[in-house]
Design a protein around this motif. Structure first.
Motif, PDB file in Angstrom:
ATOM      1  N   ARG A 314      84.913  34.930  73.807  1.00  6.62           N
ATOM      2  CA  ARG A 314      86.052  35.364  73.381  1.00  6.62           C
ATOM      3  C   ARG A 314      86.572  34.505  72.220  1.00  6.62           C
ATOM      4  NH1 ARG A 314      90.804  36.323  77.946  1.00  6.62           N
ATOM      5  NH2 ARG A 314      89.817  38.612  78.468  1.00  6.62           N
ATOM      6  N   LEU A 315      87.729  35.125  71.478  1.00  4.17           N
ATOM      7  CA  LEU A 315      87.901  33.957  70.478  1.00  4.17           C
ATOM      8  C   LEU A 315      88.928  33.021  71.002  1.00  4.17           C
ATOM      9  CD1 LEU A 315      89.168  35.851  66.904  1.00  4.17           C
ATOM     10  CD2 LEU A 315      86.891  34.814  67.453  1.00  4.17           C
ATOM     11  N   GLY A 317      91.690  29.967  71.384  1.00  3.18           N
ATOM     12  CA  GLY A 317      92.682  29.834  70.653  1.00  3.18           C
ATOM     13  C   GLY A 317      93.660  30.919  70.306  1.00  3.18           C
ATOM     14  N   ARG A 321      98.962  34.331  77.608  1.00  2.00           N
ATOM     15  CA  ARG A 321      99.466  35.266  78.961  1.00  2.00           C
ATOM     16  C   ARG A 321     101.006  35.753  78.702  1.00  2.00           C
ATOM     17  NH1 ARG A 321      98.461  35.795  84.193  1.00  2.00           N
ATOM     18  NH2 ARG A 321      96.424  36.300  83.334  1.00  2.00           N
TER      19      ARG A 321
HETATM   20  N1  ACO Z   1      89.361  37.257  72.513  1.00  2.00           N
HETATM   21  C1  ACO Z   1      89.019  38.356  72.486  1.00  2.00           C
HETATM   22  N2  ACO Z   1      89.632  39.391  73.396  1.00  2.00           N
HETATM   23  C2  ACO Z   1      90.755  38.718  74.081  1.00  2.00           C
HETATM   24  C3  ACO Z   1      91.121  37.641  73.934  1.00  2.00           C
HETATM   25  C4  ACO Z   1      90.307  36.398  73.012  1.00  2.00           C
HETATM   26  N3  ACO Z   1      90.793  35.397  72.897  1.00  2.00           N
HETATM   27  N4  ACO Z   1      92.289  37.142  74.672  1.00  2.00           N
HETATM   28  C5  ACO Z   1      92.442  38.376  75.467  1.00  2.00           C
HETATM   29  N5  ACO Z   1      91.757  39.297  74.764  1.00  2.00           N
HETATM   30  C6  ACO Z   1      91.732  40.670  75.188  1.00  2.00           C
HETATM   31  C7  ACO Z   1      91.367  41.042  76.747  1.00  2.00           C
HETATM   32  O1  ACO Z   1      89.837  41.332  76.915  1.00  2.00           O
HETATM   33  C8  ACO Z   1      92.075  42.255  77.162  1.00  2.00           C
HETATM   34  O2  ACO Z   1      91.414  43.402  76.633  1.00  2.00           O
HETATM   35  P1  ACO Z   1      91.595  44.795  77.105  1.00  2.00           P
HETATM   36  O3  ACO Z   1      92.928  45.295  77.359  1.00  2.00           O
HETATM   37  O4  ACO Z   1      90.745  45.685  76.253  1.00  2.00           O
HETATM   38  O5  ACO Z   1      90.898  44.607  78.375  1.00  2.00           O
HETATM   39  C9  ACO Z   1      93.334  42.364  76.345  1.00  2.00           C
HETATM   40  O6  ACO Z   1      93.080  41.196  75.255  1.00  2.00           O
HETATM   41  C10 ACO Z   1      94.533  41.395  77.230  1.00  2.00           C
HETATM   42  O7  ACO Z   1      93.808  40.081  77.741  1.00  2.00           O
HETATM   43  P2  ACO Z   1      93.994  39.582  79.122  1.00  2.00           P
HETATM   44  O8  ACO Z   1      92.574  38.632  79.325  1.00  2.00           O
HETATM   45  O9  ACO Z   1      94.368  40.459  80.090  1.00  2.00           O
HETATM   46  O10 ACO Z   1      95.129  38.632  79.029  1.00  2.00           O
HETATM   47  P3  ACO Z   1      95.544  37.385  79.772  1.00  2.00           P
HETATM   48  O11 ACO Z   1      97.050  37.253  79.674  1.00  2.00           O
HETATM   49  O12 ACO Z   1      94.864  37.542  81.212  1.00  2.00           O
HETATM   50  O13 ACO Z   1      94.643  36.070  79.040  1.00  2.00           O
HETATM   51  C11 ACO Z   1      94.338  34.141  77.745  1.00  2.00           C
HETATM   52  C12 ACO Z   1      95.489  35.102  78.458  1.00  2.00           C
HETATM   53  C13 ACO Z   1      93.590  33.504  79.068  1.00  2.00           C
HETATM   54  C14 ACO Z   1      94.879  33.033  77.187  1.00  2.00           C
HETATM   55  C15 ACO Z   1      93.254  35.007  76.952  1.00  2.00           C
HETATM   56  O14 ACO Z   1      93.785  35.451  76.052  1.00  2.00           O
HETATM   57  C16 ACO Z   1      92.200  33.899  76.560  1.00  2.00           C
HETATM   58  O15 ACO Z   1      91.246  33.673  77.226  1.00  2.00           O
HETATM   59  N6  ACO Z   1      92.471  33.488  75.297  1.00  2.00           N
HETATM   60  C17 ACO Z   1      91.211  32.443  74.817  1.00  2.00           C
HETATM   61  C18 ACO Z   1      91.432  30.958  75.452  1.00  2.00           C
HETATM   62  C19 ACO Z   1      92.867  30.461  74.972  1.00  2.00           C
HETATM   63  O16 ACO Z   1      92.912  30.371  73.776  1.00  2.00           O
HETATM   64  N7  ACO Z   1      93.415  29.583  76.057  1.00  2.00           N
HETATM   65  C20 ACO Z   1      94.636  28.808  75.796  1.00  2.00           C
HETATM   66  C21 ACO Z   1      95.862  29.570  76.210  1.00  2.00           C
HETATM   67  S1  ACO Z   1      97.197  28.863  75.621  1.00  2.00           S
HETATM   68  C22 ACO Z   1      97.403  27.300  76.594  1.00  2.00           C
HETATM   69  O17 ACO Z   1      96.998  27.105  77.714  1.00  2.00           O
HETATM   70  C23 ACO Z   1      98.102  26.351  75.797  1.00  2.00           C
END
Ligand code: ACO
Length: 444
Positions: A314-315, A317, A321
């Motif tokens: 996953r990318l 950053g 949510r």
């Molecule tokens: N790269 C690629 N695809 C992504 C990413 C990503 N970073 N984030 C979400 N998606 C996609 C999912 O695969 C999903 O695709 P689909 O609809 O085709 O199945 C869609 O986008 C929705 O994503 P969800 O996983 O349902 O979103 P959720 O709210 O559960 O996740 C999260 C949020 C955990 C932050 C996620 O975006 C992620 O893993 N990001 C990367 C990690 C990150 O940067 N975390 C920091 C969060 S901010 C903080 O804690 C301060």
């Protein structure tokens, strides 16, 4: 079950209700709709099970409010973040981290006198008990500093017996001040321990961010000049991470606190929850990802991998949510990242260049655009922290330091609620139904 919102009949005019109807039996039940100051209304379902015999199922709490809170408001669609009604842009622009800390803890911005007293109290609580120095020595030198923080912050409850009575407002306040004051000292000690340098005692002539930079990068052998641009960038990072309503680590702190555990133990549980790469560990993961990508030419390949559902990549950053728009904190840090790199004379840092290119491509790619996956706060904080000289492993520790004020303010708010009840979610059981016990010699 179907649902319908309406205003209750006359006589109860001010109250809105939400009606659930059982499609099979035609039975229906009304539940109160509770409105906050701003944001979507909530349906109070506390009587749902008693009245309908049903639980709700929402494992990741995507539509469930776990508490009422006056601290922080987020509108993820509009990209709004406010603390006690003040926008994060105003706070990062005009306040210091300790001013924001006061606001979170006490509800209003302090007067000059209140702020001076608060700063004095925090400054005079920065030292840790001498015995804690020995505690550090029990860790391997290559221990992850978050592992050290989980242990050492939890251990504070063994040192400050005079501030563990959660029902005494004065003890709650002193433990809040102690945590806020001692976190930078402990975080800097975790860093110094990992590189084999002596611990630096806090300096009372420096402000919160300056003192932290001094304790991390100063050495006893020579004087240390704190760069004001770096101290301001550090302070901004602290403000931007101070609180973020009911995220995983804050909810962990509240749940731990709901059992009446002491505040030091509760904050240690928040640190553990923050550690994961889907939460606070993401800023470390961003830098690791940029190193893995290596060069701008490789970005398209990694973008394709991020889109591939069969690839776990996953990318890091990107995405959030709650924010389905630009994370306002990322906007502030984007500028700060440029300022710091410019000050250090590394405007054309290859990591930053790679990050900017990645951001540009991801913001144009329909996969990310359609899913509203914008860069989040971790995307830029990792870059700034690297430029300031912190190793990747310290990034999440800095996040924990800054979030401590949010955790402790949320904890205090919860304890001060008139009726504190232990948090206890229910479940949908999907294991075997009752079955006869099979003696061991008859099992296959
Ligand atoms: N790269 C690629 N695809 C992504 C990413 C990503 N970073 N984030 C979400 N998606 C996609 C999912 O695969 C999903 O695709 P689909 O609809 O085709 O199945 C869609 O986008 C929705 O994503 P969800 O996983 O349902 O979103 P959720 O709210 O559960 O996740 C999260 C949020 C955990 C932050 C996620 O975006 C992620 O893993 N990001 C990367 C990690 C990150 O940067 N975390 C920091 C969060 S901010 C903080 O804690 C301060």
């Amino acid at each position: 079950m179907t649902a319908d919102t309406k205003t209750a009949p006359a006589g109860d005019a001010a109250e809105k209700t939400f009606t659930f109807t059982n499609d099979q039996t035609g039975e229906s039940w009304q539940f109160p709709v509770v409105e906050g100051t701003v944001g979507p209304p909530t349906i109070d379902i506390r009587q749902l099970y008693q009245q309908t015999g049903h639980f709700t199922l929402d494992p990741a709490f995507t539509a469930t409010g776990s508490c009422k809170s006056r601290l922080t408001f987020i509108d993820g669609d509009e990209g709004i973040l406010m603390h006690r009604g003040y926008s994060i842009e105003d706070l990062t622009d005009k306040s210091s981290f300790l001013e924001v800390s006061y606001l979170l803890l006490y509800g209003d911005l302090p007067s000059k006198k209140q702020l001076d007293e608060f700063i004095r109290s925090i400054t005079y609580h920065t030292m840790v008990h001498e015995q804690i120095h020995y505690f550090f020595r029990g860790f391997r030198r290559d221990a992850h500093p978050m592992a050290i923080m989980c242990g050492v912050v939890g251990a504070l409850s063994a040192f400050y017996h005079d501030s563990l009575d959660i029902w005494d407002p004065q003890q709650r306040e002193i433990s809040a001040h102690r945590l806020l004051a001692k976190m930078p000292t402990l975080a800097a000690m975790a860093y110094k321990y990992s590189i084999g340098q002596p611990f630096m005692f806090p300096r009372n002539d420096l402000d919160y961010a300056e003192n932290f930079l001094y304790m991390c990068f100063g050495v006893p052998a020579e004087p240390f000049e704190v760069n004001p641009v770096h101290a301001r960038a550090m302070d901004k990072i602290f403000i931007l991470h101070a609180d973020h309503e009911q995220n995983a680590s804050t909810s962990t702190v509240r749940l731990a606190g709901s059992s009446q555990a002491n505040p030091f133990a509760c904050i240690a549980s928040g640190i553990a929850s923050l550690w994961g790469p889907a939460h606070g560990g993401a800023n470390q993961a961003v830098l690791e990802m940029l190193a893995e990508i290596g060069h701008k030419d490789n970005i398209p390949e990694f973008i394709e991998r991020a889109k591939d559902k069969d690839d776990p990549f996953r990318l890091m950053g990107f995405g959030h949510r709650v924010y389905k728009n630009y994370d306002p904190r990322a906007q502030v840090l984007r500028e700060s990242a440029h300022e710091v790199l410019h000050d250090l004379g590394i405007d054309n840092d290859p990591t930053l260049e790679l990050a900017m290119e990645l951001e540009k491509i991801a913001l144009e790619d329909p996969y990310f655009v359609d899913r509203k996956l914008f860069p989040n706060v971790d995307f830029y904080s990792g870059i700034i922290l690297k430029a300031l000289g912190f190793p990747d492993t310290m990034f999440t520790v800095l996040f924990a330091m800054a979030r401590t004020i949010g955790w402790i303010s949320q904890w205090k708010e919860m304890i001060e609620e008139p009726a504190l009840k232990i948090g206890r979610p229910r479940q949908l059981y999907t294991g075997p139904a009752a079955r006869p016990y099979v003696p061991i010699d008859e099992r296959k």
